[in-house]
Design a protein around this motif. Structure first.
Motif, mmCIF file in Angstrom:
data_model
loop_
_atom_site.group_PDB
_atom_site.id
_atom_site.type_symbol
_atom_site.label_atom_id
_atom_site.label_comp_id
_atom_site.label_asym_id
_atom_site.label_seq_id
_atom_site.Cartn_x
_atom_site.Cartn_y
_atom_site.Cartn_z
ATOM 1 N N ARG A 123 2.784 10.869 -21.704
ATOM 2 C CA ARG A 123 3.642 9.768 -22.136
ATOM 3 C C ARG A 123 2.882 8.643 -22.826
ATOM 4 N NH1 ARG A 123 8.742 11.267 -21.876
ATOM 5 N NH2 ARG A 123 9.293 9.094 -21.788
ATOM 6 N N GLY A 124 1.539 8.660 -22.756
ATOM 7 C CA GLY A 124 0.749 7.603 -23.384
ATOM 8 C C GLY A 124 0.828 6.272 -22.659
ATOM 9 N N VAL A 125 1.084 6.304 -21.359
ATOM 10 C CA VAL A 125 1.239 5.085 -20.560
ATOM 11 C C VAL A 125 -0.023 4.873 -19.730
ATOM 12 C CG1 VAL A 125 2.561 3.988 -18.719
ATOM 13 C CG2 VAL A 125 3.737 5.345 -20.436
ATOM 14 N N GLU A 126 -0.618 3.696 -19.861
ATOM 15 C CA GLU A 126 -1.777 3.316 -19.054
ATOM 16 C C GLU A 126 -1.288 2.504 -17.863
ATOM 17 O OE1 GLU A 126 -5.126 3.701 -18.954
ATOM 18 O OE2 GLU A 126 -5.008 5.175 -20.559
ATOM 19 N N ILE A 127 -1.560 2.970 -16.658
ATOM 20 C CA ILE A 127 -1.124 2.272 -15.454
ATOM 21 C C ILE A 127 -2.103 2.624 -14.343
ATOM 22 C CG2 ILE A 127 0.431 4.113 -14.716
ATOM 23 C CD1 ILE A 127 2.374 1.913 -13.781
ATOM 24 N N SER A 128 -2.354 1.668 -13.465
ATOM 25 C CA SER A 128 -3.286 1.945 -12.366
ATOM 26 C C SER A 128 -2.583 2.760 -11.295
ATOM 27 C CB SER A 128 -3.818 0.640 -11.764
ATOM 28 O OG SER A 128 -2.807 -0.003 -11.020
ATOM 29 N N ALA A 129 -3.361 3.496 -10.524
ATOM 30 C CA ALA A 129 -2.797 4.329 -9.453
ATOM 31 C C ALA A 129 -2.134 3.455 -8.387
ATOM 32 C CB ALA A 129 -3.886 5.203 -8.844
ATOM 33 N N ASP A 130 -2.732 2.310 -8.073
ATOM 34 C CA ASP A 130 -2.157 1.422 -7.061
ATOM 35 C C ASP A 130 -0.799 0.892 -7.492
ATOM 36 O OD1 ASP A 130 -4.313 1.717 -5.367
ATOM 37 O OD2 ASP A 130 -5.363 -0.027 -6.168
ATOM 38 N N TRP A 131 -0.686 0.486 -8.764
ATOM 39 C CA TRP A 131 0.587 -0.044 -9.250
ATOM 40 C C TRP A 131 1.622 1.070 -9.354
ATOM 41 C CZ3 TRP A 131 3.396 -3.920 -8.930
ATOM 42 C CH2 TRP A 131 4.433 -4.200 -9.809
ATOM 43 N N LEU A 132 1.204 2.275 -9.742
ATOM 44 C CA LEU A 132 2.111 3.411 -9.790
ATOM 45 C C LEU A 132 2.628 3.736 -8.393
ATOM 46 C CD1 LEU A 132 3.496 5.658 -11.335
ATOM 47 C CD2 LEU A 132 1.411 7.022 -11.099
ATOM 48 N N TRP A 133 1.752 3.676 -7.400
ATOM 49 C CA TRP A 133 2.143 3.890 -6.002
ATOM 50 C C TRP A 133 3.242 2.899 -5.607
ATOM 51 C CZ3 TRP A 133 0.460 6.843 -1.727
ATOM 52 C CH2 TRP A 133 0.809 6.353 -0.486
ATOM 53 N N GLU A 134 3.035 1.633 -5.952
ATOM 54 C CA GLU A 134 4.009 0.589 -5.621
ATOM 55 C C GLU A 134 5.348 0.855 -6.313
ATOM 56 O OE1 GLU A 134 5.723 -2.675 -3.970
ATOM 57 O OE2 GLU A 134 3.711 -1.940 -3.501
ATOM 58 N N LEU A 135 5.311 1.234 -7.581
ATOM 59 C CA LEU A 135 6.545 1.502 -8.311
ATOM 60 C C LEU A 135 7.289 2.713 -7.747
ATOM 61 C CD1 LEU A 135 5.420 0.853 -11.991
ATOM 62 C CD2 LEU A 135 6.832 -0.611 -10.542
ATOM 63 N N LEU A 136 6.558 3.732 -7.354
ATOM 64 C CA LEU A 136 7.195 4.911 -6.769
ATOM 65 C C LEU A 136 7.863 4.570 -5.444
ATOM 66 C CD1 LEU A 136 4.548 7.638 -7.594
ATOM 67 C CD2 LEU A 136 6.859 7.487 -8.516
ATOM 68 N N LEU A 137 7.211 3.736 -4.646
ATOM 69 C CA LEU A 137 7.819 3.315 -3.385
ATOM 70 C C LEU A 137 9.078 2.492 -3.638
ATOM 71 C CD1 LEU A 137 4.729 2.361 -1.185
ATOM 72 C CD2 LEU A 137 6.186 4.373 -0.998
ATOM 73 N N ARG A 138 9.039 1.617 -4.640
ATOM 74 C CA ARG A 138 10.210 0.816 -4.978
ATOM 75 C C ARG A 138 11.370 1.685 -5.458
ATOM 76 N NH1 ARG A 138 7.851 -4.346 -8.387
ATOM 77 N NH2 ARG A 138 6.526 -5.163 -6.730
ATOM 78 N N ASP A 139 11.040 2.773 -6.151
ATOM 79 C CA ASP A 139 12.075 3.670 -6.652
ATOM 80 C C ASP A 139 12.595 4.623 -5.579
ATOM 81 O OD1 ASP A 139 12.005 2.534 -9.133
ATOM 82 O OD2 ASP A 139 10.815 4.110 -10.076
ATOM 83 N N GLY A 140 12.056 4.521 -4.383
ATOM 84 C CA GLY A 140 12.569 5.329 -3.276
ATOM 85 C C GLY A 140 11.883 6.668 -3.092
ATOM 86 N N PHE A 141 10.800 6.914 -3.782
ATOM 87 C CA PHE A 141 10.085 8.166 -3.590
ATOM 88 C C PHE A 141 9.236 8.062 -2.333
ATOM 89 C CE2 PHE A 141 11.007 8.542 -8.094
ATOM 90 C CZ PHE A 141 11.418 9.847 -8.165
ATOM 91 N N ARG A 142 9.343 9.076 -1.494
ATOM 92 C CA ARG A 142 8.552 9.137 -0.267
ATOM 93 C C ARG A 142 7.890 10.500 -0.203
ATOM 94 N NH1 ARG A 142 9.615 4.496 -0.505
ATOM 95 N NH2 ARG A 142 10.837 3.260 0.915
ATOM 96 N N TRP A 143 6.721 10.528 0.313
ATOM 97 C CA TRP A 143 6.051 11.798 0.527
ATOM 98 C C TRP A 143 5.184 11.662 1.754
ATOM 99 C CZ3 TRP A 143 5.199 8.701 -3.692
ATOM 100 C CH2 TRP A 143 3.996 8.045 -3.738
ATOM 101 N N LYS A 144 4.830 12.805 2.296
ATOM 102 C CA LYS A 144 3.956 12.784 3.458
ATOM 103 C C LYS A 144 2.822 13.752 3.234
ATOM 104 C CE LYS A 144 7.500 15.417 5.800
ATOM 105 N NZ LYS A 144 8.266 15.588 6.989
#
Length: 182
Positions: A123-144
């Motif tokens: 996608r050509g998107v630069e984003i840090s792993a920590d910020w991506l983690w936060e966005l995924l949690l906000r979007d309701g994605f959960r994993w174990k």
């Protein structure tokens, strides 16, 4: 020379101050400074304003000095230094959600750094792993975390045979005694 702070607003400044206080995106401290100026314009003394706004007199004086230095436009917070936060756009979020849904159906697990690399490559998107983690949690994605067990793949007949063999090896009735004789 008097130590009493006085503020007298013009009609234009009254309008600007009213518009500033009507903004919904105003930060707490910006609103507090604007309220200081509004109350001082109404004839309140600095200690009274501090008491009403539950702040220190030094805060009221700083708001007045800020106002005197730049008018109503100087009351809001200054822009924060540094690069603004990266925002993952709606299209990119939808593509990421689709990827995760398809992967979950196929039994494929992703790590956040791998997702970041996918976003960068596809996608050509630069984003840090920590910020991506936060966005995924906000979007309701959960994993174990997956377990390191293979029990679900073991043959039940072999498991029963192994349990029986272990049961025969146990020694029943043997007690360990303490040095005290118990």
């Amino acid at each position: 020379m008097s130590n009493i702070l006085r503020v007298e607003l013009t009609d234009d400044q009254h309008g600007e101050l009213h518009a500033l206080l009507a903004r919904r995106d105003l930060t707490r401290y910006s609103r507090q400074r604007a309220e200081c100026i509004r109350l001082l314009d109404r004839g309140k003394a600095a200690p009274e304003v501090a008491d009403l706004l539950e702040c220190n007199v030094v805060t009221v004086r700083a708001a007045v000095h800020r106002f005197n230095g730049g008018g109503i436009g100087a009351l809001p917070d200054a822009p924060r230094p540094g690069r603004p936060a990266r925002v993952l756009g709606g299209v990119d979020r939808a593509a990421l959600a689709d990827l995760l849904d398809r992967s979950a159906a196929a039994g494929i697990a992703w790590t956040v750094p791998a997702l970041r690399d996918w976003l960068r490559g596809q996608r050509g998107v630069e984003i840090s792993a920590d910020w991506l983690w936060e966005l995924l949690l906000r979007d309701g994605f959960r994993w174990k975390q997956t377990r390191g067990s293979l029990r679900h793949q073991a043959d039940p007949v072999l498991q029963q045979a192994a349990k029986a063999q272990l049961g025969d090896l146990r020694t029943y009735g043997w007690r360990r005694t303490r040095a005290g004789g118990i």
